[in-house]
Every structure is written in C-alpha cells, then in structure tokens.
Design a protein around this motif. Structure first.
Motif, PDB file in Angstrom:
ATOM      1  N   UNK A  93      -7.375  -3.340   7.809  1.00 28.15           N
ATOM      2  CA  UNK A  93      -6.270  -3.662   7.002  1.00 28.15           C
ATOM      3  C   UNK A  93      -5.069  -3.235   7.489  1.00 28.15           C
ATOM      4  N   UNK A  94      -3.995  -3.684   6.980  1.00 35.37           N
ATOM      5  CA  UNK A  94      -2.573  -3.324   7.511  1.00 35.37           C
ATOM      6  C   UNK A  94      -1.883  -2.435   6.234  1.00 35.37           C
ATOM      7  N   UNK A  95      -1.216  -1.354   6.758  1.00 40.79           N
ATOM      8  CA  UNK A  95      -0.664  -0.518   5.560  1.00 40.79           C
ATOM      9  C   UNK A  95       0.645  -1.523   4.897  1.00 40.79           C
ATOM     10  N   UNK A  96       0.563  -1.445   3.670  1.00 46.93           N
ATOM     11  CA  UNK A  96       1.636  -2.366   3.028  1.00 46.93           C
ATOM     12  C   UNK A  96       3.032  -1.805   3.071  1.00 46.93           C
ATOM     13  N   UNK A 176      -5.282   1.017  -3.273  1.00 48.78           N
ATOM     14  CA  UNK A 176      -5.459  -0.517  -3.500  1.00 48.78           C
ATOM     15  C   UNK A 176      -5.731  -1.246  -2.093  1.00 48.78           C
ATOM     16  N   UNK A 177      -6.500  -2.284  -2.291  1.00 46.43           N
ATOM     17  CA  UNK A 177      -6.949  -2.959  -0.936  1.00 46.43           C
ATOM     18  C   UNK A 177      -7.058  -4.213  -1.420  1.00 46.43           C
ATOM     19  N   UNK A 178      -6.576  -5.191  -0.484  1.00 47.89           N
ATOM     20  CA  UNK A 178      -6.824  -6.662  -0.665  1.00 47.89           C
ATOM     21  C   UNK A 178      -7.511  -6.983   0.870  1.00 47.89           C
ATOM     22  N   UNK A 182      -3.350  -2.716   2.284  1.00 49.58           N
ATOM     23  CA  UNK A 182      -3.934  -1.303   1.857  1.00 49.58           C
ATOM     24  C   UNK A 182      -2.447  -0.389   1.225  1.00 49.58           C
ATOM     25  N   UNK A 183      -2.748   0.157   0.176  1.00 44.75           N
ATOM     26  CA  UNK A 183      -1.822   1.135  -0.350  1.00 44.75           C
ATOM     27  C   UNK A 183      -2.427   2.440  -0.755  1.00 44.75           C
ATOM     28  N   UNK A 184      -1.488   3.315  -0.911  1.00 49.52           N
ATOM     29  CA  UNK A 184      -2.033   4.737  -1.174  1.00 49.52           C
ATOM     30  C   UNK A 184      -0.801   5.365  -1.969  1.00 49.52           C
ATOM     31  N   UNK A 185      -0.906   5.589  -3.215  1.00 48.37           N
ATOM     32  CA  UNK A 185       0.015   6.194  -3.866  1.00 48.37           C
ATOM     33  C   UNK A 185      -0.450   7.299  -4.855  1.00 48.37           C
ATOM     34  N   UNK A 186       0.466   8.528  -5.022  1.00 48.56           N
ATOM     35  CA  UNK A 186      -0.035   9.713  -5.746  1.00 48.56           C
ATOM     36  C   UNK A 186       1.044   9.746  -6.743  1.00 48.56           C
ATOM     37  N   UNK A 187       0.431  10.076  -8.045  1.00 53.74           N
ATOM     38  CA  UNK A 187       1.345  10.123  -9.106  1.00 53.74           C
ATOM     39  C   UNK A 187       1.151  11.455  -9.910  1.00 53.74           C
ATOM     40  N   UNK A 188       2.197  12.293 -10.083  1.00 57.85           N
ATOM     41  CA  UNK A 188       2.057  13.633 -10.863  1.00 57.85           C
ATOM     42  C   UNK A 188       2.657  13.605 -12.203  1.00 57.85           C
ATOM     43  N   UNK A 189       2.002  14.164 -13.267  1.00 58.74           N
ATOM     44  CA  UNK A 189       2.302  14.385 -14.644  1.00 58.74           C
ATOM     45  C   UNK A 189       1.655  15.266 -15.285  1.00 58.74           C
TER      46      UNK A 189
END
Length: 297
Positions: A93-96, A176-178, A182-189
C-alpha cells in the motif's frame, strides 16, 4: 468529556478490507519498494491480486521483487509462487498523504484504567489500535469496530494506578488500511483529562414535614473510597411554575429542599480534575399526591 485530539490522515477511497492482512508493506507514492518472498526457493514467480501480469514496472531477482514508481494501481496483494505452490503473500500500500480532520475522542467512566475511543473516517478502511501503557509496556493490537465510517475500540491499562499521580500520558497508536493506502498516527492523553462519570444512581425523593428530602448514591463505576474520589453533585429541580433551579452539593449524598417541586434530576463531576459533568439522571417525579397537597397550601 469527549476530547478532540488532533488532525490525522484519512485514506483514499477504495473497496473495503475486512481485516488487516497478516503481512503488509508500506511505500511512498512514486517511490520504489522492495518486496521479499519468505522462502528458501531461489526462483519464484510473482502475481499481483492474482494476475500473472502486474500493473506495475517490476524487477524480479530471486526472492525479491522491486516495484518501481509505486502508485495506486500498483498497490495490492503480491504473491510469490513455486510453480502452482503459493509461498508467501505481501499486501503493498501507499503511505497516505491526504490530510483531513479526523476527530478522535476518548472517554473514561472513572479512574480504573479502562476507557473507550471513537473516531471517524469517510473512506473504506479497517483500523486497529494499540495502547502504550503507563508502565511503558505495549498492549496487543485491538481491531476497531466500525459502522458507516464510525470506528471505536475499548482498552484497559492493567498497570494504571488510580491513587498515583499521572506523570506521563498514555499513548494510543492507530493504524488504518484500505486496499490502496495506509496511515499510522499516535495520540497522547492523560486519563484525568478524559474522565466523565456516569450519572449518580438511586435518587430518592421523600416528604419530611415541610421539607423535601433527596438522597442518592455515586455512580456504580466510580472508585472508592469516597473520601479520596470525591464528587461534586449538581441537582436540578423544576418548580410547579416550570422554573428550573440548580443546587450544588459536595461532600454529601443528601440534601433538603423547601420549594414546591415537580421533579428533580442529578449529575456529577470530579471537582479536582477535568470539569466534565456526567450525563443527567432521568427526571424523578415528586409523588402526585404530594403535589396535590402542595397546591392546596
């Protein structure tokens, strides 16, 4: 309280996947990518999405396949074969690079280390999420439930201590993958910033002489002891003329009213952390016979 935690990448439109493939590889748009066949065979043949003539410019050398100028038509399932025997499969896949606002929100009912996150993405995508716990260890990947572009997942941090000060935030990683992207994200809380209690329970209303006595209990999910995990309560009651009045109570689970009241409800919050009020309890009607006596005065 639901928290907006940032802008992330959503994926290009594509046919939906049902789950993450066992093996996938991400490349840059118009860049080259090398796919390896996990086999001891020295000579293999390749297919893309089951087709023996892939829609890409390829260089095959033994167990490796180089895709030149990766674009969306060149994405998909690359399989290596020894004759008619399938040896290995890699999803490419391609990195979005498409940026859209994706509202990710997380909410906890209490300080027990469990919480629920939800987000939206307008395209056909599968998601999974993983938690980096408060002790620094990695949790397992959790598949996200989805319904019409709405995604959600629940998590528990067994190392979370409700009595200790949070010195560093939790990290939630989303993938996330279609079929193409592809996406990859990090969330901090911090948990303290996403706590929203459930409504108080067991609200009762009794007439005691000239006063109306109200009593209630904390939410069942709220931790103990009460002296440490205090709650601020907000009572809202409606007078006979329709006027609504708020009354705040801290450090107690009962109060008295002298007004002529038609109905009451209650909410609560942690007064020392995030100022998120719980949802309201259902309206509690004052006894109809009592209302008749009040009107007769």
């Amino acid at each position: 309280m639901l928290v907006l935690v940032g802008l992330v990448l959503c994926l290009s439109p594509a046919d939906a996947l049902t789950a993450f493939p066992p093996k996938f590889q991400v490349g840059k748009l118009n860049g080259d990518i090398v796919v390896k066949c996990n086999t001891s065979e020295q000579q293999v043949t390749w297919t893309q999405n089951g087709e023996p003539e892939p829609m890409a410019e390829l260089i095959a050398e033994g167990q490796t396949l180089t895709i030149l100028g990766l674009d969306l038509p060149a994405t998909g399932n690359y399989s290596c074969w020894a004759g008619t025997v399938l040896l290995d499969t890699t999803y490419v896949v391609v990195s979005s690079a498409r940026k859209e606002g994706m509202n990710v929100s997380c909410q906890a009912e209490s300080y027990r280390g469990s919480f629920h996150c939800s987000w939206t993405c307008p395209h056909s995508t599968v998601f999974r999420a993983r938690l980096t716990r408060s002790d620094g260890s990695l949790g397992e990947w959790v598949p996200a439930a989805s319904h019409r572009g709405q995604f959600s997942a629940s998590f528990t941090d067994p190392s979370f201590c409700p009595f200790a000060e949070e010195l560093r935030p939790l990290q939630l990683q989303l993938e996330g993958l279609s079929t193409t992207s592809y996406l990859n994200v990090s969330i901090h809380f911090f948990v303290r910033d996403i706590v929203r209690p459930n409504p108080p329970q067991e609200l009762t209303v009794q007439r005691r002489g000239e006063q109306l006595h109200l009593a209630w209990a904390p939410p069942a999910s709220w931790p103990l002891p009460k002296s440490y995990f205090a709650l601020l309560y907000r009572l809202q009651y409606e007078l006979l003329n329709g006027t609504q009045v708020d009354k705040y109570v801290e450090g107690a689970e009962e109060t008295r009213l002298q007004e002529r009241v038609r109905r009451v409800r209650i909410s609560c919050q942690d007064p020392y952390a995030n100022p998120a009020w719980s949802p309201w309890s259902v309206w509690q009607d004052v006894d109809a016979a009592q209302q008749h006596r009040l009107r007769a005065r």
